[in-house]
Design a protein around this motif. Structure first.
Motif, PDB file in Angstrom:
ATOM      1  N   CYS A   1       0.848  -1.186   0.000  1.00 56.62           N
ATOM      2  CA  CYS A   1       0.000   0.000   0.000  1.00 56.62           C
ATOM      3  C   CYS A   1       0.886   1.239   0.000  1.00 56.62           C
ATOM      4  N   PHE A   2       1.042   1.829  -1.159  1.00 56.08           N
ATOM      5  CA  PHE A   2       1.879   3.012  -1.339  1.00 56.08           C
ATOM      6  C   PHE A   2       0.992   4.201  -1.719  1.00 56.08           C
ATOM      7  N   ASP A   3       0.999   5.219  -0.877  1.00 51.48           N
ATOM      8  CA  ASP A   3       0.289   6.453  -1.195  1.00 51.48           C
ATOM      9  C   ASP A   3       0.957   7.611  -0.475  1.00 51.48           C
TER      10      ASP A   3
ATOM     11  N   ILE B   1       2.241   9.266  10.140  1.00 55.47           N
ATOM     12  CA  ILE B   1       1.642   9.201   8.808  1.00 55.47           C
ATOM     13  C   ILE B   1       2.221   7.997   8.076  1.00 55.47           C
ATOM     14  N   TRP B   2       1.343   7.089   7.646  1.00 53.10           N
ATOM     15  CA  TRP B   2       1.783   5.930   6.883  1.00 53.10           C
ATOM     16  C   TRP B   2       1.584   6.181   5.395  1.00 53.10           C
ATOM     17  N   GLY B   3       2.179   5.289   4.582  1.00 53.69           N
ATOM     18  CA  GLY B   3       1.996   5.405   3.140  1.00 53.69           C
ATOM     19  C   GLY B   3       3.011   4.624   2.329  1.00 53.69           C
TER      20      GLY B   3
ATOM     21  N   HIS C   1       7.919  -1.441   6.408  1.00 53.25           N
ATOM     22  CA  HIS C   1       7.513  -0.124   5.924  1.00 53.25           C
ATOM     23  C   HIS C   1       8.732   0.692   5.530  1.00 53.25           C
ATOM     24  N   LEU C   2       8.502   1.722   4.736  1.00 55.30           N
ATOM     25  CA  LEU C   2       9.568   2.649   4.390  1.00 55.30           C
ATOM     26  C   LEU C   2       9.954   3.457   5.622  1.00 55.30           C
ATOM     27  N   GLU C   3      11.188   3.870   5.666  1.00 50.87           N
ATOM     28  CA  GLU C   3      11.711   4.618   6.806  1.00 50.87           C
ATOM     29  C   GLU C   3      10.958   5.934   6.988  1.00 50.87           C
TER      30      GLU C   3
ATOM     31  N   SER D   1       6.606  10.592   8.566  1.00 45.79           N
ATOM     32  CA  SER D   1       5.849   9.945   7.493  1.00 45.79           C
ATOM     33  C   SER D   1       6.666   8.844   6.831  1.00 45.79           C
ATOM     34  N   SER D   2       5.982   7.742   6.545  1.00 42.92           N
ATOM     35  CA  SER D   2       6.578   6.676   5.726  1.00 42.92           C
ATOM     36  C   SER D   2       5.971   6.683   4.328  1.00 42.92           C
ATOM     37  N   GLY D   3       5.292   7.781   3.980  1.00 44.63           N
ATOM     38  CA  GLY D   3       4.524   7.844   2.737  1.00 44.63           C
ATOM     39  C   GLY D   3       5.358   7.659   1.484  1.00 44.63           C
ATOM     40  N   GLY D   4       4.991   6.671   0.682  1.00 47.28           N
ATOM     41  CA  GLY D   4       5.689   6.456  -0.581  1.00 47.28           C
ATOM     42  C   GLY D   4       5.582   7.656  -1.495  1.00 47.28           C
ATOM     43  N   GLY D   5       4.425   8.332  -1.487  1.00 50.46           N
ATOM     44  CA  GLY D   5       4.240   9.504  -2.325  1.00 50.46           C
ATOM     45  C   GLY D   5       5.218  10.609  -2.008  1.00 50.46           C
ATOM     46  N   ARG D   6       5.554  10.746  -0.725  1.00 51.51           N
ATOM     47  CA  ARG D   6       6.503  11.790  -0.324  1.00 51.51           C
ATOM     48  C   ARG D   6       7.910  11.480  -0.837  1.00 51.51           C
TER      49      ARG D   6
END
Length: 751
Positions: free
Chosen positions: A504-506, A516-518, A534-536, A596-601
């Motif tokens: 789940c990447f957002d 904040i996850w993502g 998860h991403l760092e 945040s671990s948000g992929g979008g970021r």
């Protein structure tokens, strides 16, 4: 017929209203020499059929194979019954007897027969709102079920004798076509400008040609709302329209005269051409072949193309020289598309030189649907006109559940029986006008589908306006974690019942730890989820400001890597350099810097670092420009680190920072994307081995990135894993409500 005919009752459920289904049944009955009745009600179509067994079998055999193109037959229940002898086949009047519902047809593009009638049928020559049982407005004009004229915005227009004769003639193509009308009795078009009002359709079309040639723009009322139109090859006209509309950098959609004209400007596959010519008539994202005016796409090598869907569109292109026009939503900035004539005059007069409307009301606002094709499958960016309100079927009874969706790209959903009815595209709820549209649309769905919510499913974030709507309802609430909902939406779409690995990447979604996850790898089913990788986390200086200012995320990431030794800031816009010390201080002191671990970021940061987008003029511009920059011949990638369930991309960003300015941005972008594919594939393989799960679900707004989705699917399948991604609903937050609903109903079953 023999003296002992057989009699059966057929109950047909699905999309069988408003698409000429009863006339189809009648013609099939005549063809196969059977008697009986067909009845429409708010729940299903009931057929009583009587005749020889072989004739009945032939009749049944053609129900699905010969049904109207827009029909969706979900089920047919057949049972023998006792009945008196019937000597003819008749269509009974529609009835309404329960809170259950049959499906409502989406709006259907005008058919070729009606286009021909525009030129040859005396009372419909040049009639710009022509339709029949096979085409025309449906969802956009309906107030309530059953789908009869009295329950639509056509109730104001009494049929003339000619139209009524067609409406009542079973052999006519307009038999029981609810919006049927003609020049003598139907709605009419009107054109207003600063000088005059014109009601003559030929003069209206001639005036549009004059205005297009003069570089002017026109607001034209469509099926689900107004469009803003100008010559898509006239840079001065397009630039002026963009400025007045306050649509800073978002590409405009365009409408082509026909498929031949489109092929001159876009590279198409056979499947893409099928989509763009389908009765739904969506906007399809295509690779550019020949440039339009620069301000149409603002440097993107893709364009959002569509073909005429209304009779007026066809008439327009027959009366103008241009082969391609802008056809962007008729609204101001981020407000909803305008549907009322008075509102168009009040708001669009300042943007355009004239307003072209008609006097039939749009009941349900509906933007154009937007689709891209990845791995020969249609992927929704926006699901609306032509597709809503077609349901997503589920094995669960979701009756009475309202899922309120997310904050951005919102769609809500209601549950009816085992069907999830996902709304049309609503938009970003932070805009007050959009929030009003959201609440109006929920009320409309309640009315049309006889829906009374008993439970509300909403996002875990308490401050989302969709969550506040749930809180204010006074009903029991089930909160669903954002990324669990993303995973469940894709699982529901594919009817998956077992546990999956969900990628789940957002951009954003509240996590269980308050961060904040993502950038999440979950192991989950509908009831439970476990975050395994998860991403760092990275600090987001200024919180929500990073969405519009990708350079902030880039600065935070570079400061994580280099600390006080960071001495190069070319990824920061010149007019923002004075903010650098303040932002670094905020990061050090953890002032308004949520983690945040948000992929979008991470995609935002990459776009800023390589210089393709340091500041965004519209939502998701940075990742879009990053994807557009890819050199698809580049196969290289970067390193990354994995430790205790956390993926660190710092090694990649360090190399990207070193290469920026020295290596072409297209190469760096390709290497970045290839690395992100490796991250997804490698992590899924490792989790698969540990958890003994081989089903992979890909969901979240980051997977709107066609390159990332295409390569991830291909590589995961090569590794022997089964991959599921979205095709029926958007992978972005527009599909989130579906996931919220199935998670909610499964939690109710456990309780």
């Amino acid at each position: 017929m023999n003296s002992n005919p057989k009699t059966y009752q057929l109950i047909i459920r699905g999309l069988v209203q408003g698409i000429g289904f009863r006339p189809f049944i009648y013609r099939q009955a005549l063809k196969h020499n059977v008697s009986g009745t067909v009845e429409n009600n708010n729940e299903f179509v009931r057929i009583i059929i009587q005749g020889e067994e072989k004739d009945i079998n032939n009749f049944n055999g053609e129900l699905k194979s010969n049904a109207p193109a827009a029909a969706i037959i979900a089920s047919i229940e057949t049972m023998p019954i006792d009945a008196e002898r019937m000597h003819e086949f008749t269509i009974l009047k529609s009835s309404s007897s329960s809170t259950n519902i049959t499906l409502v047809s989406p709006d259907i593009a005008v058919c070729s027969e009606c286009i021909a009638d525009l030129k040859h049928q005396k009372h419909r020559i040049h009639y710009p709102l022509i339709n029949c049982t096979n085409c025309g407005p449906r969802f956009s004009i309906i107030h309530s079920l059953p789908y009869d004229r009295a329950n639509t915005s056509m109730v104001e227009f009494d049929m003339c004798p000619k139209c009524k004769s067609e409406y009542e003639n079973i052999s006519d193509r307009r038999f029981h076509a609810q919006p049927v009308a003609c020049n003598d009795c139907g709605p009419v078009y009107e054109m207003k400008d600063s000088k005059q009002t014109n009601n003559d359709i030929i003069k209206i079309l001639q005036n549009i040609q004059v205005q297009l040639n003069e570089g002017k723009s026109i607001a034209i009322k469509g099926t689900g709302g107004f469009h803003l139109v100008c010559d898509a090859l006239n840079q001065k006209a397009v630039k002026a329209l963009r400025s007045k509309k306050q649509r800073d950098g978002n590409p405009f959609a365009v409408m082509f005269r026909n498929i031949e004209s489109l092929r001159k400007y876009a590279v198409t596959t056979e499947y893409e051409e099928q989509l763009i010519q389908s009765w739904q008539r969506p906007i399809v994202l295509l690779k550019s072949r020949k440039e339009l005016a620069y301000d149409v796409c603002l440097g993107f090598k893709t364009l959002g193309a569509m073909l005429p869907s209304m009779p007026f569109h066809h008439m327009l292109f027959e009366n103008i020289e241009q082969d391609v026009l802008t056809f962007t939503s008729g609204n101001i900035s981020d407000e909803p598309i305008i549907i009322r004539n008075d509102e168009a005059i009040n708001k669009l007069t300042a943007i355009t030189d004239s307003i072209v409307s008609y006097n039939r009301n749009i009941v349900n606002r509906c933007d154009d649907s937007v689709i891209q094709v990845v791995n020969e499958k249609a992927r929704f960016i926006r699901r609306s006109r032509g597709y809503v309100p077609s349901p997503i079927r589920t094995p669960y009874n979701v009756e009475g559940i309202l899922a309120t969706g997310s904050e951005l790209s919102n769609c809500f959903a209601i549950g009816k029986g085992n069907q999830i009815l996902l709304s049309q595209h609503i938009g970003d709820l932070k805009n007050p006008a959009t929030l009003n549209f959201y609440e109006e649309s929920i009320n409309a769905f309640k009315n049309i589908f006889r829906f009374t919510p008993s439970i509300i499913a909403c996002d875990l974030h308490p401050n989302y306006l969709s969550s506040r709507y749930a809180q204010a309802s006074g009903l029991p609430i089930i909160q669903v974690q954002h990324h669990h909902a993303h995973a469940a939406s894709c699982m529901a779409e594919h009817a998956i019942q077992n546990k999956v690995i969900a990628v789940c990447f957002d951009g954003t979604g509240l996590g269980d730890d308050g961060n904040i996850w993502g950038g999440e790898f979950l192991v989950c089913d509908y009831s439970n989820y476990k975050r395994v990788v998860h991403l760092e986390y990275i600090p987001l200086p200024g919180g929500d400001k990073v969405s519009d200012q990708p350079w902030r995320t880039a600065l935070s990431l570079m400061y994580m890597i280099y600390g006080e030794t960071l001495n190069r800031f070319d990824f920061v816009p010149e007019h923002r350099t004075n903010d650098i010390p303040l932002i670094i201080t905020a990061i050090d002191k953890k002032i308004n810097c949520p983690l945040s671990s948000g992929g979008g970021r991470y995609f935002d940061a990459a776009a800023a670092i390589i210089g393709v987008c340091k500041e965004s003029s519209f939502h998701a511009e940075a990742p879009m420009r990053l994807e557009a920059a890819i050199d698809k011949n580049e196969k290289g990638n970067y390193e990354y680190e994995f430790n205790n369930g956390i993926i660190s991309l710092q090694p990649m960003y360090k190399r990207m920072f070193e290469e920026a300015g020295n290596v072409d941005a297209s190469i760096v972008s390709a290497r970045f994307h290839n690395t992100m594919v490796n991250v997804i594939v490698d992590t899924c393989i490792n989790i698969s081995k540990g958890e003994n799960i081989s089903d992979i679900v890909l969901s979240g707004g980051v997977f709107q990135n066609a390159y990332l989705l295409e390569k991830s699917e291909e590589m995961l399948r090569k590794k022997g894993l089964t991959v599921y991604s979205h095709t029926k609903i958007p992978t972005n937050d527009g599909g989130l409500a579906v996931g919220q609903m199935v998670v909610a109903v499964n939690n109710l079953m456990i309780d």
